[in-house]
Structures are given as C-alpha cells and as structure tokens.
Write a protein that holds these residues in place. Structure first.
Motif, PDB file in Angstrom:
ATOM      1  N   SER A 158      66.216 -44.579  -2.472  1.00 35.33           N
ATOM      2  CA  SER A 158      65.356 -45.547  -3.163  1.00 35.33           C
ATOM      3  C   SER A 158      66.177 -46.355  -4.169  1.00 35.33           C
ATOM      4  CB  SER A 158      64.217 -44.822  -3.877  1.00 35.33           C
ATOM      5  OG  SER A 158      64.746 -43.850  -4.761  1.00 35.33           O
ATOM      6  N   ASN A 160      65.883 -49.376  -5.047  1.00 35.84           N
ATOM      7  CA  ASN A 160      65.051 -50.195  -5.929  1.00 35.84           C
ATOM      8  C   ASN A 160      64.665 -49.439  -7.194  1.00 35.84           C
ATOM      9  OD1 ASN A 160      65.029 -52.570  -4.552  1.00 35.84           O
ATOM     10  ND2 ASN A 160      63.018 -52.283  -3.605  1.00 35.84           N
ATOM     11  N   GLN A 164      64.965 -50.688 -10.930  1.00 32.19           N
ATOM     12  CA  GLN A 164      63.735 -50.820 -11.717  1.00 32.19           C
ATOM     13  C   GLN A 164      63.856 -50.044 -13.025  1.00 32.19           C
ATOM     14  OE1 GLN A 164      60.823 -49.470  -8.875  1.00 32.19           O
ATOM     15  NE2 GLN A 164      60.313 -51.552  -8.204  1.00 32.19           N
ATOM     16  N   PRO A 245      63.150 -56.161  -9.011  1.00 33.54           N
ATOM     17  CA  PRO A 245      63.167 -56.561  -7.594  1.00 33.54           C
ATOM     18  C   PRO A 245      62.274 -57.774  -7.374  1.00 33.54           C
ATOM     19  CG  PRO A 245      62.905 -54.182  -7.800  1.00 33.54           C
ATOM     20  CD  PRO A 245      62.755 -54.756  -9.177  1.00 33.54           C
ATOM     21  N   GLU A 248      59.436 -56.525  -2.111  1.00 36.38           N
ATOM     22  CA  GLU A 248      59.265 -55.101  -1.816  1.00 36.38           C
ATOM     23  C   GLU A 248      60.327 -54.601  -0.841  1.00 36.38           C
ATOM     24  OE1 GLU A 248      57.243 -53.112  -3.388  1.00 36.38           O
ATOM     25  OE2 GLU A 248      56.554 -54.831  -4.559  1.00 36.38           O
ATOM     26  N   THR A 250      63.937 -53.403   0.764  1.00 38.70           N
ATOM     27  CA  THR A 250      64.900 -52.413   0.304  1.00 38.70           C
ATOM     28  C   THR A 250      66.236 -53.076   0.032  1.00 38.70           C
ATOM     29  OG1 THR A 250      63.826 -50.706   1.610  1.00 38.70           O
ATOM     30  CG2 THR A 250      66.063 -50.254   0.861  1.00 38.70           C
ATOM     31  N   GLN A 251      66.849 -52.722  -1.092  1.00 36.80           N
ATOM     32  CA  GLN A 251      68.165 -53.243  -1.422  1.00 36.80           C
ATOM     33  C   GLN A 251      69.205 -52.628  -0.483  1.00 36.80           C
ATOM     34  OE1 GLN A 251      68.954 -55.431  -3.809  1.00 36.80           O
ATOM     35  NE2 GLN A 251      66.905 -55.670  -4.645  1.00 36.80           N
TER      36      GLN A 251
END
Length: 332
Positions: A158, A160, A164, A245, A248, A250-251
C-alpha cells in the motif's frame, strides 16, 4: 530603595539569555539543514529523470534512498531542537516575567486589535501558549522524521498509505507552525508595548531609553519570526497537498523513496520555496538570540549607592542574575 536590592546580595544563577541564544541558533541551523537536504533530493531526482533509461539508474536510486534517510534524521533533529528551545525559552520567559511584574509597565491604548492597559498584555498567558506550541511542534516534527525513515522500505502493498501518512504529517506541522506564528506575533506586540519603570529602578533617562529600545527591538524580532513561521506554515500546507494522492490508482512500487523523489521533483518549486523560507527563519532566529542577550545585559543598569549617575553606563548584570536577586530579596 529598589537599588538597594541589587548591591546587598551576591550575584548567582545561570545565564538564561546565552542558553536561549544557543538554542535559537541550533533551531535555525536545523531548519536550514532540512532545506538543504530537500535541494539535494531534487538534484538527485533530476539525475534519475535524465538517465532513467540507462543501467546507472540503480545507483541513482540508492543515492535517493540516502537523501530520504538524511531527511528523516534531519527532521528528528529539528524536533529535538524545538524541545530544547522550549526548555531554554521557558527559563528565560519565567525570569523575564518575574522582572516585568515589578519593573516593567505597558503603555495604555490600542495597538491593532490588542486592548492594552496597565498590567496588560498577559505575558504569562502568552509565554505559556508559546511553551505549549513549541512542545507540540517538537513531537510532531519528530514523528515526521520517523515516517521519512519508513520510506526506505523497497516494496509495500500500500504505497499510497505511506505517502498519505507523510501528507498528514506535513499538514499537522502546518498547523503547528501557524500557531507558533501567532505566538511570536503576539509577543512582538507585547514587547513593543513594554516600558521600563525607570522610577522604580532609579534609572537615568538615557539608561531607561536604552532598555525601552531593546524591548522594542525584541518585539520587532518576534514579529519577523512570527511572519516567518506563517510563511513556513503555508509551505508545509502546499507540500501536504503535493503529497496527497491525486487519484485512487496505485503508485508504482519500485521504491517508496524513488516515488517520493518523483513527487518532490515534480513540485520542486514548492520545496525550493520551503528552503528559502527556512533560510530566512534561520537568520531571524539568530537576531532574536543576539537581541535577547543585549536586553539581558541592559536589565537593569542599576547604580550602587554613592556611585555617580553616568546615564546608564554603571554596573549592570545579566537579566537572570537580577531576577534571582529580586527573588532572594523577597525571601529575606
């Protein structure tokens, strides 16, 4: 006689003003170091961007991880600087407050939106608010440093979430810095309203004027620092938005450090402005420390009995020493 207090008792105590100056210099240096580290990251991110199609990118990626780790350590040092400044500032403020209660008065009238009268503003409340906000800033900046160190993880399910978290950290510190800005702006008004009670201390007109000028200069310094913290607050808010971000999706998971560096490179103007504002704060913190020492050395220029009045150039000692004397005298 007020002047009798100061020649009957031996001078004792620590030099609060010099300790405050040292911690202000340290905090300014800590801010400057963070700004320089962001510039280093931008430079390395640019190298990756220019050579992303060659094998050497792995080496550049390692350099970026080093930059990100350095930022983590730098923010931890900055958090520690806030906490140590709080300790030194608290001692100086407490000493100054005890002195002000007996020998400083405030000009009546209205300055801006601050209603003033004899005994106002409430210095104790303003000092306490600054004390609280310095502590909070220290703890939250320390957390930001720890979260930077977590970006060294090569992969994550995860990515993001990590960004965040950084975004939330920057937003939290944005609020801290804004509160510190309010604190210093308020203290700037306080010092500009302060006047030495020359009658209580048996000071010459010239001696009293020097102290009043020093108080006003401290007010000017605090106003500048308050403005600096407000500018930094705005910088941290912009960076918080940069890190949030935009979708939504995914990086990329090649490297959290590399992902972060790409965001910094894309928003380099915001980080360069952060560096510029941190450098300005560094310079202004140094001025505040220097002028705190000057004020401490002027308070008060008290003549021993029988000494000629040489317009404020007679024996004087540091603020903390005088305050200790006042305290001891009250216990006699």
């Amino acid at each position: 006689m007020a002047s009798d207090i100061f020649h009957k008792i031996d001078f004792i105590g620590e030099d609060f003003a010099h300790k405050l100056d040292h911690q202000l210099i340290k905090l300014g240096t800590d801010f400057d170091r963070v700004g320089d580290s962001f510039l280093d990251l931008i430079a390395d991110a640019q190298k990756v961007n220019e050579h992303k199609h060659i094998a050497g990118v792995k080496f550049e990626d390692a350099a970026i991880k080093h930059d990100v780790d350095t930022l983590g350590v730098d923010f931890i040092k900055l958090g520690d600087g806030f906490l140590k400044l709080d300790e030194a500032q608290h001692k100086f403020d407490d000493a100054f407050l005890k002195f002000a209660d007996q020998f400083i008065k405030f000009t009546p009238g209205t300055v801006g939106n601050v209603e003033t009268d004899q005994g106002s503003p409430k210095l104790g409340d303003d000092f306490l608010k600054l004390d609280t906000d310095l502590k909070l800033s220290g703890f939250d900046t320390f957390k930001l440093g720890l979260d930077f160190l977590k970006l060294d993880h090569t992969h994550t399910e995860s990515p993001n979430a990590a960004l965040q978290t950084l975004s939330a950290d920057f937003h939290k510190i944005d609020g801290n810095l804004s509160s510190l800005g309010d604190d210093f702006l308020k203290l700037g008004v306080d010092y500009k309203l302060a006047q030495i009670d020359s009658g209580a201390l048996k000071l010459s007109e010239a001696g009293a004027l020097k102290i009043d000028d020093a108080l006003h200069k401290l007010g000017t310094d605090d106003t500048a620092i308050g403005t600096d913290f407000k500018a930094l607050s705005n910088d941290f808010l912009k960076i918080s938005v940069d890190l949030a971000p935009t979708s939504e999706g995914t990086q990329p998971t090649e490297s959290l450090s590399l992902n972060f560096a790409k965001i910094v490179f894309t928003s380099s103007k915001d980080f360069q402005q952060l560096d510029s504002d941190m450098h300005k704060l560094d310079l202004d913190l140094k001025l505040l420390g220097d002028d705190s020492i000057k004020l401490a050395n002027l308070l008060p220029a008290v003549q021993a009995p029988g000494s000629p009045d040489d317009h404020g150039h007679g024996p004087s000692d540091s603020l903390h020493q005088i305050l200790q004397l006042v305290h001891d005298f009250s216990l006699l």
